[in-house]
Design an enzyme around this catalytic site. Structure first.
Site, PDB file in Angstrom:
ATOM      1  N   HIS A 126       0.822  -1.227   0.000  1.00  0.00           N
ATOM      2  CA  HIS A 126       0.000   0.000   0.000  1.00  0.00           C
ATOM      3  C   HIS A 126       0.852   1.271   0.000  1.00  0.00           C
ATOM      4  CE1 HIS A 126      -3.413  -2.542   0.618  1.00  0.00           C
ATOM      5  NE2 HIS A 126      -3.042  -2.929   1.819  1.00  0.00           N
ATOM      6  N   ASP A 136      -2.976 -10.946  -1.221  1.00  0.00           N
ATOM      7  CA  ASP A 136      -3.425 -10.286   0.007  1.00  0.00           C
ATOM      8  C   ASP A 136      -4.887  -9.856  -0.203  1.00  0.00           C
ATOM      9  OD1 ASP A 136      -2.003  -8.588   2.517  1.00  0.00           O
ATOM     10  OD2 ASP A 136      -3.827  -7.666   1.722  1.00  0.00           O
ATOM     11  N   HIS A 171      -6.325  -7.234   0.591  1.00  0.00           N
ATOM     12  CA  HIS A 171      -6.461  -5.814   0.243  1.00  0.00           C
ATOM     13  C   HIS A 171      -5.780  -5.531  -1.095  1.00  0.00           C
ATOM     14  CE1 HIS A 171      -6.614  -6.024   4.715  1.00  0.00           C
ATOM     15  NE2 HIS A 171      -7.698  -5.297   4.491  1.00  0.00           N
ATOM     16  N   ASP A 173      -4.446 -12.637   4.713  1.00  0.00           N
ATOM     17  CA  ASP A 173      -5.664 -12.103   5.326  1.00  0.00           C
ATOM     18  C   ASP A 173      -6.927 -12.516   4.579  1.00  0.00           C
ATOM     19  OD1 ASP A 173      -4.582 -10.519   3.352  1.00  0.00           O
ATOM     20  OD2 ASP A 173      -4.517  -8.683   4.537  1.00  0.00           O
ATOM     21  N   TYR A 210      -3.990 -11.497   9.564  1.00  0.00           N
ATOM     22  CA  TYR A 210      -4.195 -11.026  10.933  1.00  0.00           C
ATOM     23  C   TYR A 210      -4.863 -12.036  11.847  1.00  0.00           C
ATOM     24  CZ  TYR A 210      -2.752  -7.101   8.265  1.00  0.00           C
ATOM     25  OH  TYR A 210      -2.021  -6.313   7.425  1.00  0.00           O
TER      26      TYR A 210
HETATM   27 ZN   LIG Z   1      -3.932  -7.032   3.584  1.00  0.00          ZN
END
Ligand SMILES: [Zn+2]
Length: 721
Positions: free
Chosen positions: A134, A171, A173, A264, A304
């Site tokens: 990110h 991932d 995200h 995640d 997580y």
């Molecule tokens: Zn992530």
């Protein structure tokens, strides 16, 4: 060649000083290492020395401010100041160690990639934090400061002259920063599978949707696979691999693959709320290992739920080391409707750029003119955005992580315990057992045989066709007993010996089910006939029977899958049949053993390398328990290219695809029709085969079909699609 690993114990220092409830916490790093230790993986890897990234490396992709702002926080323990600075960025905290560790994470990723490109290691993993995908050019974001994967990619482009790098970002995200950095660069294919919920999922960006496919020369080289529902699992993700990622990756033929490996989307993660099981990450990894000469760098991003993160990451490393892919505990099922729509949307926007997607049939928009009038086998892509286009002045810095309901967390934890305990992590003593029923075969093959475990060929049995050599039975014994992971037999693979050995595996060795794949250009119809009523044997053949053609050879039976390729087809057609039919069906069938009958050297337009890739991809199934039968040939000068590449594939050696013969060609029209017919016949039985529908023949993502003027404002390049 071995697997490298890079990490630095100091990476456990980085944490939030003012709110201990952040999910991005030191235990993530500690537990991944601990699980890798428990499975004795780290000691098998070549440890690489972590190092800091240089300013020069950072400045290739980040602004000078991105260095100076963070540098000013180095070793500063003024909590208030750190929190204030953090609030300028979306989802982020800064610790006095953050600057040093961010440099270390980025530099170590470059180090991993350098070692792979130097040939010191074949593949490897960077177990690092802070994560990177990110971190934008001039903005920290989402726990990320410097874009580790992008910096290593840029290093490979600039300093090593690579021309084709595939970044796979699994991932949950969207790695929006990585996308931005290579958006118009055709040398970097960015492929991201991420949660989206039509923009309701973080980072809430329009640019994360499927129609953002690159710009200028990079059009078609940015691939977003947005998931619009939670609870997506193995069936959805493997469908994305089979229908999109793998066909496109094989056509792209990368020189290096870097994975932004967040865990995640794994079961139990409070952020992702998806349901990928830890063992499925082995399948993701193994399916990429046949590409890029095996040059695969896996770089830790998010994840997580400590248990599924550490298990998923450890199983990834274990697969990089060459251990067998553990069988998934449940067979795959139908991908969800939402995932199907996503896959079809991505196929629709990319079909002009990738030959492997040109099998898609189209319908005339002019005749229909309206999304509401489409028929059942037609698909009309939509763009919907529920996020906000506003950017806040500052961001909250406390209590921002989702908290799981304790009851749900306990249930997920118990589910993970069952999955972990039930996952088979056996490793057989020998990787390949080799057996031949005549010494002359072995003599001419000494170079190959040396790398295999020789099995005795002294057995005779009375079988279907009278007295027959029992060599295949010896091979099957060694696979079922767990002495050898896979096997190669050279002998008479006329139908009786195949029939006898399949019967033996089921009746005498009590396997529940076996998949037989006849990959010979002249498949044997007798084998099919013998087993057509037996639900324990899934019979598949790749090429058309010579005495028939078209749909007649398909045979609309659940356990008989005849693809009916033409003899003249190329690699692209074989891979297309594999990804669109054989692998989805095999994953749904879940065989305990796969038996393949193959030609000693592939004929027609199919290359040996392609055959090797097929064998490699099949090793993901049945724990790698795969037996390949070749026909004995007295002529010592006959070509053995198929046999040789099969040994390489089963040993896990890289298979060069330097001349991707066929994969880059137009699909063979007759073969394409055959594949389409099989999918239409078989999807009544195998509901993983859901993607044979028609899409609009023109661009319906622009006016007059799509009237959201904001979409075009944010995506002017849509007009070029
Ligand atoms: Zn992530």
């Amino acid at each position: 060649m071995t697997t490298g690993v890079v990490y630095d114990q100091r990476m456990a220092d980085h944490k939030c000083l003012w709110d201990l409830k952040y999910n991005e916490k030191p235990e993530r790093f500690i537990n991944v290492l601990k699980r890798c230790e428990e499975l004795k993986l780290l000691q098998r890897c070549l440890p690489l020395k972590p190092r800091e990234a240089t300013e020069e490396e950072l400045l290739k992709l980040h602004t000078p401010d991105m260095i100076s702002i963070l540098k000013d926080t180095d070793s500063i323990s003024d909590e208030e100041a750190l929190e204030k600075l953090s609030s300028k960025y979306d989802f982020l905290y800064i610790h006095p160690s953050t600057y040093q560790l961010s440099l270390l994470a980025a530099g170590s990723t470059v180090e991993l990639v350098s070692n792979i490109l130097d040939g010191k290691i074949r593949n490897g993993m960077a177990i690092i934090r802070p994560p990177g995908h990110h971190a934008m050019k001039s903005e920290y974001c989402g726990y990320c400061f410097y874009n580790n994967v992008a910096i290593a990619t840029q290093h490979a482009l600039d300093n090593r002259g690579l021309k084709r790098i595939l970044i796979v970002d699994w991932d949950i995200h969207h790695g929006q920063a990585t996308q931005q950095m290579f958006y118009d660069d055709p040398r970097v294919l960015y492929f991201s599978i991420h949660g989206f919920q039509n923009g309701a999922f973080w980072p809430h960006l329009r640019e994360s949707d499927y129609h953002n496919i690159g710009r200028g020369a990079g059009l078609g080289y940015n691939i977003n696979v947005p998931m619009n529902e939670v609870k997506m699992g193995n069936s959805d993700y493997m469908a994305i691999f089979h229908q999109l990622l793998l066909p496109i990756a094989y056509e792209f033929n990368p020189e290096l693959i870097i994975v932004s490996a967040g865990y995640d989307a794994a079961l139990g993660c409070p952020e992702g709320e998806m349901e990928i099981t830890p063992a499925c990450y082995s399948h993701f990894t193994n399916s990429l290992m046949g590409l890029a000469n095996g040059r695969l760098a896996v770089v830790l991003e998010g994840g997580y739920c400590l248990k599924s993160l550490s298990e998923g990451a450890a199983l990834t490393l274990r697969t990089l080391l060459g251990d067998p892919c553990p069988p998934l505990l449940s067979n795959l099922d139908t991908p969800t409707k939402s995932a199907q729509n996503t896959v079809l949307s991505v196929m629709y926007v990319l079909r002009r750029y990738w030959k492997c997607l040109q099998h898609l049939e189209v319908f005339s928009v002019q005749e229909i003119n309206d999304a509401t009038k489409i028929r059942e086998n037609q698909f009309w892509p939509q763009i919907e955005f529920l996020g906000s286009d506003e950017k806040p002045e500052s961001y909250p810095t406390r209590d921002i992580c989702p908290v799981q309901d304790p009851k749900i967390a306990a249930e997920l934890d118990a589910q993970l315990d069952v999955l972990i305990a039930g996952t088979c992590l056996d490793v057989q003593q020998y990787r390949i057992g080799f057996i031949a029923n005549s010494t002359e075969s072995i003599e001419s093959l000494s170079e190959i045989v040396q790398r295999c475990h020789m099995l005795p060929a002294d057995r005779t049995e009375t079988g279907t066709g009278g007295k027959t050599s029992g060599i295949l039975l010896n091979l099957i014994d060694s696979l079922v007993d767990g002495t050898c992971r896979s096997g190669i037999a050279i002998g008479d693979n006329s139908c009786n010996i195949v029939i006898d050995s399949l019967k033996y595996a089921i009746d005498d060795r009590s396997l529940q089910n076996v998949m037989f794949i006849d990959m010979r250009t002249h498949p044997d119809r007798e084998i099919q006939k013998f087993f057509q009523e037996d639900v324990r044997i899934l019979y598949a053949s790749l090429f058309a029977f010579l005495d028939s053609c078209g749909s007649e050879s398909v045979g609309a039976k659940k356990f008989t899958v005849n693809v009916g390729l033409q003899q003249s087809c190329g690699d692209g057609d074989v891979l297309s049949a594999l990804f669109r039919i054989l692998l989805p069906v095999a994953y749904q069938f879940g065989p305990q053993l796969i038996v393949v009958a193959a030609d000693r050297s592939p004929s027609g337009g199919v290359s040996s390398e392609c055959f090797g890739q097929v064998i490699h991809l099949l090793t993901s199934l049945s724990g790698g328990r795969l037996a390949v039968i070749f026909k004995h040939n007295k002529d010592p000068s006959s070509s053995l290219s198929g046999l040789k590449i099969c040994v390489k594939a089963l040993l896990g050696d890289p298979i060069s695809m330097s001349t991707p013969k066929g994969t880059n060609q137009q699909l063979n029209v007759v073969s394409m029709c055959a594949i389409r017919n099989v999918i239409r016949e078989q999807n009544a039985f195998w509901n993983a085969l859901q993607f044979e529908v028609q899409v609009p023949d023109i661009n319906v993502l622009i006016p007059p079909y799509m009237n959201d003027e904001k979409v075009l404002r944010y995506n002017p390049e849509l007009l070029q699609h």
